[in-house]
Design a protein around this motif. Structure first.
Motif, PDB file in Angstrom:
ATOM      1  N   ALA A  58      42.262  27.507  63.144  1.00  0.00           N
ATOM      2  CA  ALA A  58      41.766  27.507  64.530  1.00  0.00           C
ATOM      3  C   ALA A  58      40.333  27.020  64.653  1.00  0.00           C
ATOM      4  O   ALA A  58      39.851  26.804  65.780  1.00  0.00           O
ATOM      5  CB  ALA A  58      41.891  28.914  65.108  1.00  0.00           C
TER       6      ALA A  58
ATOM      7  N   SER B 251      33.419  29.394  60.401  1.00  0.00           N
ATOM      8  CA  SER B 251      34.069  28.945  61.646  1.00  0.00           C
ATOM      9  C   SER B 251      34.518  30.150  62.466  1.00  0.00           C
ATOM     10  O   SER B 251      34.357  30.171  63.695  1.00  0.00           O
ATOM     11  CB  SER B 251      35.263  28.034  61.326  1.00  0.00           C
ATOM     12  OG  SER B 251      34.803  26.825  60.773  1.00  0.00           O
TER      13      SER B 251
ATOM     14  N   GLU C 212      47.181  31.035  66.107  1.00  0.00           N
ATOM     15  CA  GLU C 212      46.677  29.677  65.871  1.00  0.00           C
ATOM     16  C   GLU C 212      46.187  29.566  64.430  1.00  0.00           C
ATOM     17  O   GLU C 212      45.284  30.293  64.004  1.00  0.00           O
ATOM     18  CB  GLU C 212      45.563  29.304  66.852  1.00  0.00           C
ATOM     19  CG  GLU C 212      45.169  27.845  66.605  1.00  0.00           C
ATOM     20  CD  GLU C 212      44.137  27.267  67.557  1.00  0.00           C
ATOM     21  OE1 GLU C 212      43.805  27.913  68.572  1.00  0.00           O
ATOM     22  OE2 GLU C 212      43.656  26.161  67.256  1.00  0.00           O
TER      23      GLU C 212
ATOM     24  N   MET D 260      29.929  21.522  59.757  1.00  0.00           N
ATOM     25  CA  MET D 260      31.346  21.483  60.141  1.00  0.00           C
ATOM     26  C   MET D 260      31.595  22.122  61.514  1.00  0.00           C
ATOM     27  O   MET D 260      32.316  21.589  62.349  1.00  0.00           O
ATOM     28  CB  MET D 260      32.188  22.205  59.079  1.00  0.00           C
ATOM     29  CG  MET D 260      33.679  22.142  59.334  1.00  0.00           C
ATOM     30  SD  MET D 260      34.336  20.454  59.280  1.00  0.00           S
ATOM     31  CE  MET D 260      36.066  20.731  59.479  1.00  0.00           C
TER      32      MET D 260
ATOM     33  N   PHE E 253      45.529  20.149  62.101  1.00  0.00           N
ATOM     34  CA  PHE E 253      45.614  21.013  60.923  1.00  0.00           C
ATOM     35  C   PHE E 253      46.684  20.568  59.938  1.00  0.00           C
ATOM     36  O   PHE E 253      46.460  20.535  58.721  1.00  0.00           O
ATOM     37  CB  PHE E 253      45.868  22.455  61.383  1.00  0.00           C
ATOM     38  CG  PHE E 253      46.061  23.440  60.267  1.00  0.00           C
ATOM     39  CD1 PHE E 253      45.079  23.620  59.300  1.00  0.00           C
ATOM     40  CD2 PHE E 253      47.222  24.203  60.179  1.00  0.00           C
ATOM     41  CE1 PHE E 253      45.259  24.534  58.261  1.00  0.00           C
ATOM     42  CE2 PHE E 253      47.402  25.118  59.155  1.00  0.00           C
ATOM     43  CZ  PHE E 253      46.416  25.282  58.192  1.00  0.00           C
TER      44      PHE E 253
ATOM     45  N   THR F  34      38.156  26.264  69.884  1.00  0.00           N
ATOM     46  CA  THR F  34      38.123  25.409  71.073  1.00  0.00           C
ATOM     47  C   THR F  34      39.487  25.267  71.748  1.00  0.00           C
ATOM     48  O   THR F  34      39.560  25.075  72.963  1.00  0.00           O
ATOM     49  CB  THR F  34      37.574  24.004  70.740  1.00  0.00           C
ATOM     50  OG1 THR F  34      38.285  23.499  69.610  1.00  0.00           O
ATOM     51  CG2 THR F  34      36.093  24.040  70.427  1.00  0.00           C
TER      52      THR F  34
ATOM     53  N   ILE G 261      47.369  19.713  55.007  1.00  0.00           N
ATOM     54  CA  ILE G 261      48.135  20.532  54.073  1.00  0.00           C
ATOM     55  C   ILE G 261      49.506  19.913  53.831  1.00  0.00           C
ATOM     56  O   ILE G 261      49.860  18.925  54.466  1.00  0.00           O
ATOM     57  CB  ILE G 261      48.298  21.967  54.629  1.00  0.00           C
ATOM     58  CG1 ILE G 261      48.858  21.877  56.040  1.00  0.00           C
ATOM     59  CG2 ILE G 261      46.980  22.716  54.626  1.00  0.00           C
ATOM     60  CD1 ILE G 261      49.089  23.198  56.656  1.00  0.00           C
TER      61      ILE G 261
ATOM     62  N   ALA H  92      41.279  34.102  56.966  1.00  0.00           N
ATOM     63  CA  ALA H  92      42.337  34.196  55.952  1.00  0.00           C
ATOM     64  C   ALA H  92      42.980  32.841  55.770  1.00  0.00           C
ATOM     65  O   ALA H  92      42.888  31.958  56.642  1.00  0.00           O
ATOM     66  CB  ALA H  92      43.415  35.193  56.393  1.00  0.00           C
ATOM     67  N   ASP H  93      43.649  32.688  54.649  1.00  0.00           N
ATOM     68  CA  ASP H  93      44.478  31.505  54.480  1.00  0.00           C
ATOM     69  C   ASP H  93      45.646  31.604  55.463  1.00  0.00           C
ATOM     70  O   ASP H  93      46.260  32.666  55.588  1.00  0.00           O
ATOM     71  CB  ASP H  93      45.002  31.425  53.043  1.00  0.00           C
ATOM     72  CG  ASP H  93      45.677  30.101  52.770  1.00  0.00           C
ATOM     73  OD1 ASP H  93      45.065  29.267  52.087  1.00  0.00           O
ATOM     74  OD2 ASP H  93      46.806  29.886  53.260  1.00  0.00           O
ATOM     75  N   ALA H  94      45.923  30.504  56.122  1.00  0.00           N
ATOM     76  CA  ALA H  94      46.963  30.502  57.162  1.00  0.00           C
ATOM     77  C   ALA H  94      48.311  30.952  56.628  1.00  0.00           C
ATOM     78  O   ALA H  94      49.132  31.490  57.377  1.00  0.00           O
ATOM     79  CB  ALA H  94      47.087  29.093  57.740  1.00  0.00           C
ATOM     80  N   PHE H  95      48.523  30.749  55.341  1.00  0.00           N
ATOM     81  CA  PHE H  95      49.859  31.012  54.804  1.00  0.00           C
ATOM     82  C   PHE H  95      49.911  32.302  53.994  1.00  0.00           C
ATOM     83  O   PHE H  95      50.848  32.536  53.245  1.00  0.00           O
ATOM     84  CB  PHE H  95      50.333  29.781  54.032  1.00  0.00           C
ATOM     85  CG  PHE H  95      50.262  28.565  54.916  1.00  0.00           C
ATOM     86  CD1 PHE H  95      51.071  28.483  56.038  1.00  0.00           C
ATOM     87  CD2 PHE H  95      49.332  27.564  54.684  1.00  0.00           C
ATOM     88  CE1 PHE H  95      50.980  27.407  56.912  1.00  0.00           C
ATOM     89  CE2 PHE H  95      49.237  26.479  55.549  1.00  0.00           C
ATOM     90  CZ  PHE H  95      50.062  26.397  56.664  1.00  0.00           C
TER      91      PHE H  95
ATOM     92  N   LYS I  57      33.838  17.743  68.856  1.00  0.00           N
ATOM     93  CA  LYS I  57      35.061  16.959  69.050  1.00  0.00           C
ATOM     94  C   LYS I  57      35.928  17.512  70.187  1.00  0.00           C
ATOM     95  O   LYS I  57      36.953  16.929  70.523  1.00  0.00           O
ATOM     96  CB  LYS I  57      35.848  16.860  67.734  1.00  0.00           C
ATOM     97  CG  LYS I  57      36.750  18.032  67.404  1.00  0.00           C
ATOM     98  CD  LYS I  57      37.451  17.812  66.088  1.00  0.00           C
ATOM     99  CE  LYS I  57      38.423  18.943  65.758  1.00  0.00           C
ATOM    100  NZ  LYS I  57      39.610  18.956  66.589  1.00  0.00           N
TER     101      LYS I  57
ATOM    102  N   ASP J 284      41.527  31.275  60.465  1.00  0.00           N
ATOM    103  CA  ASP J 284      40.946  30.155  59.717  1.00  0.00           C
ATOM    104  C   ASP J 284      40.416  30.716  58.405  1.00  0.00           C
ATOM    105  O   ASP J 284      39.905  31.827  58.370  1.00  0.00           O
ATOM    106  CB  ASP J 284      39.821  29.486  60.508  1.00  0.00           C
ATOM    107  CG  ASP J 284      39.571  28.064  60.031  1.00  0.00           C
ATOM    108  OD1 ASP J 284      39.902  27.112  60.763  1.00  0.00           O
ATOM    109  OD2 ASP J 284      39.039  27.885  58.899  1.00  0.00           O
ATOM    110  N   ARG J 285      40.543  29.924  57.350  1.00  0.00           N
ATOM    111  CA  ARG J 285      40.077  30.437  56.062  1.00  0.00           C
ATOM    112  C   ARG J 285      38.566  30.301  55.921  1.00  0.00           C
ATOM    113  O   ARG J 285      37.983  30.869  55.000  1.00  0.00           O
ATOM    114  CB  ARG J 285      40.791  29.728  54.923  1.00  0.00           C
ATOM    115  CG  ARG J 285      40.385  28.296  54.725  1.00  0.00           C
ATOM    116  CD  ARG J 285      41.099  27.686  53.550  1.00  0.00           C
ATOM    117  NE  ARG J 285      40.796  26.279  53.430  1.00  0.00           N
ATOM    118  CZ  ARG J 285      41.433  25.439  52.638  1.00  0.00           C
ATOM    119  NH1 ARG J 285      42.419  25.860  51.896  1.00  0.00           N
ATOM    120  NH2 ARG J 285      41.092  24.174  52.580  1.00  0.00           N
ATOM    121  N   ASP J 286      37.955  29.555  56.843  1.00  0.00           N
ATOM    122  CA  ASP J 286      36.513  29.339  56.762  1.00  0.00           C
ATOM    123  C   ASP J 286      35.782  30.419  57.560  1.00  0.00           C
ATOM    124  O   ASP J 286      35.849  30.452  58.798  1.00  0.00           O
ATOM    125  CB  ASP J 286      36.172  27.950  57.305  1.00  0.00           C
ATOM    126  CG  ASP J 286      34.681  27.678  57.218  1.00  0.00           C
ATOM    127  OD1 ASP J 286      34.093  27.927  56.157  1.00  0.00           O
ATOM    128  OD2 ASP J 286      34.097  27.251  58.238  1.00  0.00           O
TER     129      ASP J 286
ATOM    130  N   ASP K 216      39.145  15.620  71.943  1.00  0.00           N
ATOM    131  CA  ASP K 216      40.500  16.191  71.999  1.00  0.00           C
ATOM    132  C   ASP K 216      40.959  16.375  73.452  1.00  0.00           C
ATOM    133  O   ASP K 216      42.131  16.153  73.767  1.00  0.00           O
ATOM    134  CB  ASP K 216      40.535  17.548  71.282  1.00  0.00           C
ATOM    135  CG  ASP K 216      40.413  17.426  69.765  1.00  0.00           C
ATOM    136  OD1 ASP K 216      40.712  16.342  69.228  1.00  0.00           O
ATOM    137  OD2 ASP K 216      39.996  18.408  69.120  1.00  0.00           O
TER     138      ASP K 216
END
Ligand SMILES: C[S@@+](CC[C@H](N)C(=O)[O-])C[C@H]1O[C@@H](n2cnc3c(N)ncnc32)[C@H](O)[C@@H]1O
Length: 366
Positions: free
Chosen positions: A42, A72, A39, A1, A180, A46, A184, A163-166, A8, A67-69, A12
């Motif tokens: 994120a 990344s 962001e 990923m 993004f 990039t 969701i 973290a989860d964005a929300f 990419k 980002d939750r990942d 973009d």
């Protein structure tokens, strides 16, 4: 990923709608004092690298990547300082770099000293594998140019959050959500973003997928493949929508946001113009035995990832929903992979870039 997210970046770069980007830059520049940006989703960072390299950020910015990942974010913590150094920034970690809360400080003296190039420079000097028709030089407007023409040092204070964005707590002048919001639930996301924004703050949501997937060369099965792929996004995948761009515009209006700018940011990934001689991923001619690709930069990897994603999605769609047999689907994929390997495959996706301000419409635009 993470490799896909890095690969990419050049796609973009070409796709981003310069008019919307310039209005975003103008909105940042109009804020008084230091500007805070959060962001969401994120990835590997990039967008931050792009904005910093293209001279799109004001003099003092605090920028939080979320980002939750975890992988990344780990990659972002390596990639962002390296890329900013390449763009002429001096970077230092304020705390122990290994600490989750470590802050990266990046400074750049003035436009004259940096080596990365802004939108205008980039567009006027395409590299050997860049498309000369990618973005007209005139696409850079005064907002971008003035942000990059500053003679005052630029200081970026950057933090990285897994973290989860929300579920984060933050207050920002701008929220960025690149590629993004199509993953969701858009109304729930907007409700959450409203709590993150300072009064008058803006949401910049570029590369929001909006319901178009195409392939080159065309094939009679494409339309059904596209329909099933989008059905997977809408009904089977956990969250998101195949028409997120237009749903975002609708939801912004319903929730009393002011849409400041919107425009297309279609992805077009195709072989490098007329060059099938093989070149390495840095764009220099391939040497004997080196890995060769027919596509610009690392974009072959983007196409491989997309074909893989579509394959996985179609496999998850119940057979009763697919108007083609498994054998026909496999044949379609085999033909696409063969075309990709010989540099004959192209991919198109329809996206929207959106810039909106939280609060009632004042200008009558929407
Ligand atoms: C298509 S990628 C885009 C990444 C980056 N914005 C870019 O354009 O390169 C979507 C990203 O959103 C992240 N993501 C998805 N759902 C999330 C959530 N609820 N909270 C935080 N990140 C999320 C994924 O981990 C992934 O990195």
């Amino acid at each position: 990923m993470q490799a896909y997210l890095e690969a990419k970046r050049t796609v973009d770069d070409r796709a981003l709608n310069r008019r919307v980007l310039d209005q975003f830059v103008a909105a940042l520049t109009a804020r008084n004092g230091p500007v805070s940006v959060v962001e969401l989703g994120a990835g590997v960072g990039t967008m931050l690298v792009r904005l910093a390299t293209w001279g799109c950020l004001p003099e003092r910015v605090s920028y939080r990547l979320v980002d939750r990942d975890a992988e990344s974010i780990t990659r972002a913590r390596d990639l962002v300082p390296d890329e900013l150094e390449n763009a002429g920034y001096t970077v230092r970690w304020r705390d122990d770099r290994a600490a989750e809360s470590a802050t990266l400080v990046a400074t750049r003296d003035s436009t004259g000293e940096f080596t990365g190039g802004n939108c205008r420079e980039r567009d006027e000097t395409p590299g050997p594998l860049e498309y000369t028709d990618a973005v007209p030089a005139t696409a850079t407007t005064s907002a971008t140019a003035s942000a990059s023409a500053t003679t005052t040092p630029t200081t970026l204070t950057i933090t990285f959050t897994t973290a989860d964005a929300f579920e984060i707590e933050a207050q920002a002048d701008a929220v960025i959500a690149a590629a993004f919001l199509d993953l969701i639930d858009v109304p729930a996301a907007l409700e959450s973003i409203e709590t993150l924004l300072e009064p008058g703050g803006v949401l910049y949501a570029p590369i929001t997928f909006d319901g178009g997937t195409g392939f080159v060369p065309t094939d009679p099965l494409d339309r059904d493949i596209e329909r099933c792929y989008h059905h997977h996004m809408d009904e089977i995948r956990d969250g998101g929508s195949s028409r997120a761009g237009r749903e975002l515009l609708t939801t912004l209006r319903r929730r009393d946001w002011e849409t400041l700018a919107t425009g297309g940011s279609n992805w077009v990934v195709r072989p490098a113009c007329g060059d099938h001689s093989g070149a390495d991923e840095a764009g220099s001619p391939g040497s004997p035995g080196s890995h060769t690709t027919h596509y610009p930069a690392s974009e072959q990897l983007v196409l491989e990832h997309i074909l893989h994603t579509i394959d996985d999605a179609l496999t998850a769609v119940p057979a009763v929903m697919t108007p083609f047999s498994t054998a026909e689907q496999e044949q379609w994929h085999d033909q696409r992979r063969t075309a990709l390997e010989s540099g004959m495959f192209g991919f198109v996706a329809h996206n929207l870039d959106v810039l909106a301000r939280c609060g009632p419409t004042v200008s009558g635009q929407s």
